[in-house]
Write an enzyme that holds these catalytic residues in place. Structure first.
Site, mmCIF file in Angstrom:
data_model
loop_
_atom_site.group_PDB
_atom_site.id
_atom_site.type_symbol
_atom_site.label_atom_id
_atom_site.label_comp_id
_atom_site.label_asym_id
_atom_site.label_seq_id
_atom_site.Cartn_x
_atom_site.Cartn_y
_atom_site.Cartn_z
ATOM 1 N N PRO A 2 191.840 78.505 79.415
ATOM 2 C CA PRO A 2 191.071 79.026 78.287
ATOM 3 C C PRO A 2 189.600 79.204 78.664
ATOM 4 C CG PRO A 2 192.523 77.280 77.558
ATOM 5 C CD PRO A 2 192.597 77.302 79.051
ATOM 6 N N GLU A 3 189.047 80.348 78.298
ATOM 7 C CA GLU A 3 187.637 80.587 78.561
ATOM 8 C C GLU A 3 186.829 80.238 77.312
ATOM 9 O OE1 GLU A 3 188.662 84.021 81.836
ATOM 10 O OE2 GLU A 3 186.689 83.981 80.964
ATOM 11 N N LYS A 52 183.720 75.353 78.155
ATOM 12 C CA LYS A 52 185.158 75.111 78.072
ATOM 13 C C LYS A 52 185.491 73.713 77.556
ATOM 14 C CE LYS A 52 186.059 78.245 81.962
ATOM 15 N NZ LYS A 52 186.701 78.390 83.286
ATOM 16 N N ARG A 331 190.643 81.346 92.488
ATOM 17 C CA ARG A 331 191.220 82.261 91.512
ATOM 18 C C ARG A 331 191.143 83.684 92.049
ATOM 19 N NH1 ARG A 331 190.894 80.111 86.406
ATOM 20 N NH2 ARG A 331 192.431 81.714 85.854
#
Length: 341
Positions: A2-3, A52, A331
């Protein structure tokens, strides 16, 4: 993972439905039994997000800190009501689910002015598709925000490995799979926040912008890595990183100290804008200058609302060059080798 927009939306749900109420806390899974016992029976007095991370305050000066990480999610059930702030901005939401993939066009620039009803995302990313009159509902909030089946009884039985259950007389929130979940005192909370970079929704002033610019302009680290460093700036994850860099026409490998100051300031301001829109829509909407049909398609389908993210090998929406992908900060980083040369 989740950002920042997702965590701010979750904190807002807690402010709407839990703050000011006495909470029963438990750990159905058992792994957080001691922490739940510390919070059980106390009134929640605040809910806030910084990047976050989320912090829930209780009336005995104890806080629940939660970082969802890659797999964490909150499920809400009970009287889930409309968020008046979002309704005021967008009108009645979640009534249609428009299909189709119109041709995309335009160049990076200003996003459309808010004010149109939000289309439900086909994959369920927009949690607000459940809003309306108070009702019994199950609502998952994380990067993929999905509505589950209606609950026939309240509170519903915990499903799966629930680390923490927070229960009021009419609403319940179940937490699963977080990276961090702990009870802290006020000084410990401040120590955690002090290690985080600025968040535009927490402190939108020039001081935060200057802090971001100063840190970035001192670093030899590539800007594509700095944007993912939560000590540099809070809330940016993989999607927003790729999109912000493309919108700035910025090569992700450029050392932070070599990025012009005006470009770094523009990055901060663009992040502020995209974060607000993400909270508003419940989606990471980063496309610009779309017509009504194009915008509806973008809100309905993830693949239609990003410039470069998850588009490896596909033609750039601006120049047609195949979008490149590589690993950065563990990522996948997507970028256009021509427009971001």
């Amino acid at each position: 993972m989740p950002e920042g927009h997702s965590v701010h939306r979750i904190a807002r749900q807690f402010r709407l439905h839990f703050v000011g109420k006495r909470v029963s806390a438990s750990s159905p899974q058992g792994r957080f039994a001691a922490g739940a016992a510390e919070l059980d029976g106390h009134v929640m007095t605040d809910a806030r997000a910084v990047g976050k991370q989320m912090f829930l305050e209780f009336d005995h000066e104890r806080w629940l800190r939660v970082h969802l990480g890659m797999y964490g999610a909150w499920d809400f059930a009970g009287d889930i009501t409309a968020d008046a702030t979002v309704l005021a901005a967008n009108g009645r939401m979640g009534q249609t689910n428009q299909k189709g993939t119109p041709e995309q066009s335009g160049t990076p620039g200003e996003l459309g002015t808010p004010g149109q009803p939000v289309t439900v995302d086909a994959a369920g990313e927009d949690s607000l598709h459940s809003i309306g009159a108070p009702r019994v509902a199950r609502l998952r909030m994380a990067e993929q925000e999905k509505l589950g089946p209606g609950a026939d009884t309240f509170p519903p039985e915990p499903i799966g490995a629930v680390r923490v259950r927070l229960l009021t007389h009419d609403t319940v929130a179940d937490l699963r799979g977080p990276t961090a979940c702990e009870v802290l005192g006020a000084e410990e909370v401040q120590a955690v926040i002090a290690r985080l970079g600025p968040d535009p929704l927490v402190d939108p002033g020039k001081r935060s912008e200057d802090r971001f610019v100063e840190v970035v302009r001192k670093k030899p680290t590539p800007i594509g890595l700095l944007l993912m460093d939560q000590s540099v700036v809070s809330g940016i994850g993989n999607v927003y990183r790729a999109e912000l860099l493309f919108r700035a026409h910025l090569n992700p490998h450029t050392p932070g100290r070599d990025v012009p100051e005006e470009t770094v300031r523009a990055l901060w301001r663009d992040w502020s804008k995209l974060l607000k829109l993400g909270v508003q829509h419940g989606q990471m909407m980063t496309m610009d200058r779309l017509g009504a049909k194009q915008k509806a398609a973008a809100l309905a389908h993830r693949e239609d609302r990003h410039w470069v993210y998850h588009r490896a090998g596909l033609p750039c929406r601006v120049c047609g060059t195949p979008i490149a992908v590589e690993m950065a900060a563990g990522r996948k980083l997507y970028w256009c080798p021509k427009d971001q040369a």
